[in-house]
Design a protein around this motif. Structure first.
Motif, PDB file in Angstrom:
ATOM      1  N   ALA A  43      13.957   6.685   2.654  1.00  0.00           N
ATOM      2  CA  ALA A  43      13.395   8.018   2.855  1.00  0.00           C
ATOM      3  C   ALA A  43      12.393   8.382   1.769  1.00  0.00           C
ATOM      4  N   THR A  44      12.628   7.942   0.542  1.00  0.00           N
ATOM      5  CA  THR A  44      11.774   8.334  -0.584  1.00  0.00           C
ATOM      6  C   THR A  44      10.756   7.268  -0.957  1.00  0.00           C
ATOM      7  N   ALA A  45      10.645   6.203  -0.167  1.00  0.00           N
ATOM      8  CA  ALA A  45       9.661   5.161  -0.461  1.00  0.00           C
ATOM      9  C   ALA A  45       8.250   5.716  -0.316  1.00  0.00           C
ATOM     10  N   GLY A  46       7.307   5.102  -1.020  1.00  0.00           N
ATOM     11  CA  GLY A  46       5.923   5.534  -0.935  1.00  0.00           C
ATOM     12  C   GLY A  46       5.349   5.291   0.448  1.00  0.00           C
ATOM     13  N   VAL A  47       4.274   6.006   0.763  1.00  0.00           N
ATOM     14  CA  VAL A  47       3.620   5.864   2.064  1.00  0.00           C
ATOM     15  C   VAL A  47       2.724   4.634   2.034  1.00  0.00           C
ATOM     16  N   GLY A  48       2.881   3.763   3.010  1.00  0.00           N
ATOM     17  CA  GLY A  48       2.029   2.586   3.072  1.00  0.00           C
ATOM     18  C   GLY A  48       0.675   2.866   3.683  1.00  0.00           C
ATOM     19  N   ASN A  49       0.642   3.746   4.679  1.00  0.00           N
ATOM     20  CA  ASN A  49      -0.602   4.070   5.384  1.00  0.00           C
ATOM     21  C   ASN A  49      -0.572   5.563   5.687  1.00  0.00           C
ATOM     22  N   GLN A  98      -4.541  15.154  12.361  1.00  0.00           N
ATOM     23  CA  GLN A  98      -4.499  13.700  12.433  1.00  0.00           C
ATOM     24  C   GLN A  98      -5.888  13.078  12.600  1.00  0.00           C
ATOM     25  N   ARG A  99      -6.665  13.564  13.539  1.00  0.00           N
ATOM     26  CA  ARG A  99      -7.957  12.926  13.818  1.00  0.00           C
ATOM     27  C   ARG A  99      -8.972  13.179  12.712  1.00  0.00           C
ATOM     28  N   LEU A 100      -8.894  14.341  12.075  1.00  0.00           N
ATOM     29  CA  LEU A 100      -9.788  14.592  10.952  1.00  0.00           C
ATOM     30  C   LEU A 100      -9.426  13.699   9.767  1.00  0.00           C
ATOM     31  N   LEU A 101      -8.146  13.432   9.559  1.00  0.00           N
ATOM     32  CA  LEU A 101      -7.748  12.497   8.514  1.00  0.00           C
ATOM     33  C   LEU A 101      -8.274  11.099   8.812  1.00  0.00           C
ATOM     34  N   GLU A 102      -8.234  10.704  10.084  1.00  0.00           N
ATOM     35  CA  GLU A 102      -8.774   9.401  10.466  1.00  0.00           C
ATOM     36  C   GLU A 102     -10.269   9.330  10.192  1.00  0.00           C
ATOM     37  N   LEU A 103     -10.988  10.410  10.459  1.00  0.00           N
ATOM     38  CA  LEU A 103     -12.423  10.441  10.179  1.00  0.00           C
ATOM     39  C   LEU A 103     -12.683  10.295   8.681  1.00  0.00           C
ATOM     40  N   VAL A 104     -11.906  11.005   7.855  1.00  0.00           N
ATOM     41  CA  VAL A 104     -12.114  10.971   6.406  1.00  0.00           C
ATOM     42  C   VAL A 104     -11.832   9.578   5.848  1.00  0.00           C
ATOM     43  N   LEU A 105     -10.705   8.977   6.221  1.00  0.00           N
ATOM     44  CA  LEU A 105     -10.285   7.721   5.599  1.00  0.00           C
ATOM     45  C   LEU A 105     -10.940   6.488   6.209  1.00  0.00           C
ATOM     46  N   ASN A 106     -11.316   6.555   7.482  1.00  0.00           N
ATOM     47  CA  ASN A 106     -11.909   5.377   8.121  1.00  0.00           C
ATOM     48  C   ASN A 106     -13.407   5.279   7.914  1.00  0.00           C
ATOM     49  N   SER A 138      -2.269   3.789  -1.564  1.00  0.00           N
ATOM     50  CA  SER A 138      -1.418   3.310  -2.659  1.00  0.00           C
ATOM     51  C   SER A 138      -2.036   3.524  -4.030  1.00  0.00           C
ATOM     52  N   ARG A 139      -3.363   3.538  -4.132  1.00  0.00           N
ATOM     53  CA  ARG A 139      -3.996   3.579  -5.448  1.00  0.00           C
ATOM     54  C   ARG A 139      -4.677   4.897  -5.775  1.00  0.00           C
ATOM     55  N   LEU A 140      -5.133   5.651  -4.765  1.00  0.00           N
ATOM     56  CA  LEU A 140      -6.014   6.778  -5.037  1.00  0.00           C
ATOM     57  C   LEU A 140      -5.443   8.146  -4.672  1.00  0.00           C
ATOM     58  N   MET A 141      -4.419   8.218  -3.841  1.00  0.00           N
ATOM     59  CA  MET A 141      -3.924   9.507  -3.380  1.00  0.00           C
ATOM     60  C   MET A 141      -2.853  10.043  -4.333  1.00  0.00           C
ATOM     61  N   VAL A 142      -3.201  11.139  -5.023  1.00  0.00           N
ATOM     62  CA  VAL A 142      -2.327  11.750  -6.012  1.00  0.00           C
ATOM     63  C   VAL A 142      -2.351  13.257  -5.817  1.00  0.00           C
ATOM     64  N   MET A 143      -1.201  13.893  -5.958  1.00  0.00           N
ATOM     65  CA  MET A 143      -1.116  15.352  -5.888  1.00  0.00           C
ATOM     66  C   MET A 143      -0.440  15.867  -7.156  1.00  0.00           C
ATOM     67  N   TRP A 156      -6.757  -2.437   5.689  1.00  0.00           N
ATOM     68  CA  TRP A 156      -6.736  -2.774   4.260  1.00  0.00           C
ATOM     69  C   TRP A 156      -7.228  -1.606   3.421  1.00  0.00           C
ATOM     70  N   TRP A 157      -8.336  -0.982   3.838  1.00  0.00           N
ATOM     71  CA  TRP A 157      -8.907   0.107   3.052  1.00  0.00           C
ATOM     72  C   TRP A 157      -7.955   1.295   2.988  1.00  0.00           C
ATOM     73  N   VAL A 158      -7.365   1.700   4.122  1.00  0.00           N
ATOM     74  CA  VAL A 158      -6.480   2.870   4.140  1.00  0.00           C
ATOM     75  C   VAL A 158      -5.237   2.605   3.298  1.00  0.00           C
ATOM     76  N   ARG A 159      -4.698   1.395   3.367  1.00  0.00           N
ATOM     77  CA  ARG A 159      -3.531   1.073   2.539  1.00  0.00           C
ATOM     78  C   ARG A 159      -3.904   1.086   1.057  1.00  0.00           C
ATOM     79  N   PHE A 160      -5.067   0.552   0.740  1.00  0.00           N
ATOM     80  CA  PHE A 160      -5.519   0.569  -0.653  1.00  0.00           C
ATOM     81  C   PHE A 160      -5.736   2.000  -1.128  1.00  0.00           C
ATOM     82  N   TYR A 161      -6.393   2.826  -0.332  1.00  0.00           N
ATOM     83  CA  TYR A 161      -6.660   4.216  -0.700  1.00  0.00           C
ATOM     84  C   TYR A 161      -5.355   4.988  -0.878  1.00  0.00           C
TER      85      TYR A 161
END
Length: 443
Positions: free
Chosen positions: A303-309, A189-197, A250-255, A243-248
């Motif tokens: 349950a299957t909705a996209g992740v907002g944050n 969790q905290r490493l993800l916060e470091l990467v995205l923030n 919704s628009r940039l995270m793909v697997m 705003w940045w994390v929600r934008f990232y």
């Protein structure tokens, strides 16, 4: 251990080796659990491959090309776009993402490798407490605590699955997958916060502080800014981060998976031939049902909705558990993640390295080499004046030279602990703090 601490391996290539290692672990575990249902390591293969793609920031990067295409950046602007994007991400992006990937692999890989061993089941745990000579002071802020009862549930449910068949086995494997991903997501969790923030914090706090410290000739501790709790920031900074994390997200995270691309900020697409009434069939086992209900709402659309944050643990876990349920019977997830030639290359590399051996981040020398090799006046200035961020930032230098082998210990798993252990801790993501891990509260 060799894979997790190999020196001088590019972060993107290191993630490829880890993805291949997960693939081998998934196949080994399938010898006991069968291949009619996917275990956690099948999903980890493609997640680690996605991490590898995100860590490849070279001029020909597929990740940066996809980002530019999704943002409709014109072709003639993509070169300056890449430079701006790399400046926003900064060195902490590959460093923190690679560290999270290595630490999780070390813990989860050791659990699978030692499962049902002749001795007690255990995992090699990266410890966030203790006094280590080589350890950066800020490391305790990067590796978050997690509910260790999840690990006992993993062994217990995998053992039940080993001795079961049919739908009953599928339920036990699903429960073990959920317990395993809940543990590793809490740890990261905290490493993800470091990467995205990092991008908004660099823009609002780091950029001008760097200049101020440079004028005063004092070291600039970037990670003290990047690891500060979100709630302690000023209101404009919190709003910019959200705003940045929600934008990232919704628009940039793909697997990418063998059956298609999954955009994490969009509704989860069902695999071909999946029937919702079959995928969402009621779960009979009480422990597994409680694990599912803890993270997944009963409504299919919710349950299957996209992740907002993506930094929201609950929202992230909801999407992941839905992904596990919907893709549980997709056999393509057992497929090799690379071509046969690439697999041979990665298999040969798995035996490279020594234990223990410090991990020296390749970016330190790579950035200095590229800057010094520049042409004209800029290259001359770089050769005379250039200082890598790892030389000017003590925290970044400590993170780059961090040695995982210096802070690990063996944690024996206790599968005999009952499922009630999962219901007493972790309310709203917090641990009870009791030394025995029991607080008597119901989640």
């Amino acid at each position: 251990m060799k894979v997790a601490v190999h020196p001088d391996r590019r972060p993107s290539h290191e993630a490829e080796v880890i993805a291949f290692s997960y693939h081998r672990l998934a196949l080994d575990l399938a010898r006991h659990l069968g291949r009619d249902v996917n275990n956690w390591y099948c999903y980890a293969v493609w997640a680690s491959k996605a991490v590898s793609e995100n860590l490849d920031l070279s001029p020909g990067s597929c990740f940066l090309g996809d980002v530019a295409a999704r943002l409709n950046v014109p072709v003639w602007l993509r070169r300056p776009f890449r430079r701006v994007f790399l400046a926003l991400l900064g060195p902490s992006y590959p460093l923190a993402l690679a560290l999270a990937n290595r630490a999780i692999f070390l813990e989860m890989g050791s659990l699978a490798a030692e499962l049902w061993d002749a001795d007690d089941d255990y995992l090699i745990r990266v410890d966030e407490t203790g006094d280590f000579v080589r350890r950066p002071e800020f490391l305790s802020a990067l590796l978050a605590p997690a509910e260790e009862e999840f690990l006992d549930a993993v062994v217990r449910l995998f053992t039940k699955a080993r001795n079961a068949t049919g739908p009953e086995r599928a339920e036990f494997v699903l429960g073990a997958n959920i317990a395993l991903v809940a543990y590793e997501q809490q740890r990261a969790q905290r490493l993800l916060e470091l990467v995205l923030n990092r991008p908004p914090r660099w823009l609002l706090q780091g950029s001008w502080r760097w200049l101020w410290c440079a004028l005063r000739r004092r070291p600039f501790h970037r990670l003290a800014i990047y690891t500060a709790p979100h709630a302690e920031l000023a209101w404009p900074a919190r709003k910019a981060e959200r705003w940045w994390v929600r934008f990232y997200t919704s628009r940039l995270m793909v697997m990418r998976t063998p059956v298609g691309r999954i955009q994490l900020g969009r509704p989860l697409p069902p695999p071909k031939g999946a029937a919702p009434e079959t995928v969402w069939a009621p779960i009979q086992d009480l422990e597994v049902r409680e694990l599912v209900d803890r993270f997944l709402p009963s409504d299919f659309d919710r349950a299957t909705a996209g992740v907002g944050n993506w930094l929201s643990f609950d929202d992230r876990m909801r999407f992941i558990v839905a992904y596990f349920r919907m893709y549980a019977n997709v056999p393509e997830l057992f497929d090799p993640p690379f071509t046969s030639d690439k697999l041979d290359e990665l298999e040969a590399e798995m035996d490279e390295g020594h234990v223990p051996e410090p991990y020296q981040e390749w970016l330190q020398k790579e950035n200095a080499r590229r800057a010094a090799a520049g042409r004209g006046v800029r290259g001359l200035i770089a050769r005379q004046r250039y200082r890598s961020p790892f030389r000017s930032d003590p925290d970044a230098a400590a993170l780059a030279g961090f040695d995982l082998t210096g802070c690990v210990h063996r944690r024996t798993l206790r599968p005999e602990a009952g499922p009630e252990a999962l219901l007493c801790c972790g309310i709203d993501g917090e641990l009870c703090g009791d030394a025995g891990g029991r607080c008597g509260r119901q989640a």
